[in-house]
Design a protein around this motif. Sequence first.
Motif, short mmCIF file in Angstrom:
data_model
loop_
_atom_site.label_atom_id
_atom_site.label_comp_id
_atom_site.label_asym_id
_atom_site.label_seq_id
_atom_site.Cartn_x
_atom_site.Cartn_y
_atom_site.Cartn_z
N GLU A 187 0.78 -1.27 0.13
CA GLU A 187 0.06 0.15 0.08
C GLU A 187 0.96 1.37 -0.06
O GLU A 187 0.34 2.46 -0.25
N LYS A 439 -5.97 7.66 7.41
CA LYS A 439 -6.77 6.91 6.51
C LYS A 439 -5.62 5.68 6.27
O LYS A 439 -5.83 4.79 5.95
N ILE A 440 -4.45 6.42 5.99
CA ILE A 440 -3.44 5.03 5.61
C ILE A 440 -3.09 4.08 6.79
O ILE A 440 -2.94 2.96 6.56
N GLU A 442 -5.27 3.37 9.03
CA GLU A 442 -6.50 2.24 8.90
C GLU A 442 -6.22 1.24 7.94
O GLU A 442 -6.48 0.06 8.27
N ILE A 443 -5.74 1.59 6.82
CA ILE A 443 -5.45 0.31 5.67
C ILE A 443 -4.42 -0.49 6.28
O ILE A 443 -4.36 -1.89 6.12
#
Length: 470
Positions: A187, A439-440, A442-443
């Motif tokens: 990611e 946000k990152i 969470e991924i």
Amino acid sequence: MGTNPRPRAVFMAFGTKGDVYPLAAIASALASDQEHYHVVFITHAEHQDIIYHLEAKNVSFLSVTTPSVLSARQFDKLGWNIAELYQIDCVVAAPYVVPYSAPSSFERCFKKELPFLYKYLHEGSANEVCWNDVEHWMWPLFTEEWGTWRSDCLHLSPLPFMDPVTNLPIWHKRVKSPLLLYGFSKEIVECPGYWPSNAHVCGFWFLPPEWHFSCNKCREILASTFPRFSIKKNSLCANHTGLQSFLMDESSSCLPIFIGLSSIGSMGFIRNPEAFLSVLEVVIKTTFYRFVLFSAGYEPLDAAINLFIGTSSGSDNPSNLNYGQDCRFLFGGRLLCFSGTVPYMWLFPRCAAVIHHGGSGASAAALHAGVSQILCPFILDQFYWAERLCWLGVSPAPLERLHLLPENSDAESIKKAADMLIKAINLALSPTMKEQALKIAEILSAEDGVAEALKILKEQVINHAGDGLD
């Protein structure tokens, strides 16, 4: 009838903590999962702080005396050559993107000087060593430096895949493409299609957080029944109430900002620690920010901190009278200087932002914590991480070295550096950048890089190994 010896897995990890600790995490996991294996971990003597934890997992520790700061990140080539000598499997594992590439003229010269070997490598199938492996990471093996060492010290052919008698490729024997494990997230890092077929991106590799405590009492307090560790607990031992109080200060309008450069000091990059502290002093006097500075045990920086404490009035830093030796306050109590260690996984969620050198470990920990970052790269892959995190929107443009560590102590140099640092902090604390960091995180929370690396090792190496791997 004698019994068969235990299969052995040897890990060779050279470099700084950011290079070594991720490999120690895999070695520990392998030893716990494969109890019949004798797992050996070889690294620099200066990393002996992890001996206790490795031995608790039944991992044997062997040290080498070379300084970590002199390692040129060539241990993958060393391991490959030794594995070839003993005819055992070699796995290459790196917590960072390979930070070097072949010279632009390499392929042209290779094809001209070694046409048969060039043909041999281009004819390799998907699962065999081929030109992709050479271009990606193996190309230094074909340089004169490694060739002389292979021939004189290991009594191998000067070049891999060559018959030492005929000096021709070993056409009758095709070596399988070495397993290449990367300790970062898909990611975060793009994985081009031209990478070797046997390259696997696992996710970030983290040591168990409790390994990072320099204080045994803090480690015991924060240990819990949770399978790995409870990073949510706030209590530290009595000797570190200063750090705990500083992080949990509800009277402040903003969480503190972490700043740490890890081994950059021991590499010789912090040439003027007094100027570095002066930059932070100007930032603190100009803004409302507070900072947690990790000195990483770098003696010149610790000496500069003591010098600043000695020249300030007692009323400026009254907290120094009350807390342990590794917690010291400067600039009206708004800069906490900490010479010990606590896990980044525990610390970073308690910070507003993270300023660091761009090491893979600090970058990964801040990404997982969901905090924005400010990077000042110095060498190798640090420049990659600085650019990549900026592109991802969790960090402003990288700081130039002199904007964090000015070499001169004159007022103009200090003010220029402080202004650039303030600008970067303001950008890092913007709502857009903070939201992107969360946000990152969470991924990434769904990933377990160590577990994935162990799974691949079991599937592709251990289940097929005869008597060990390197």
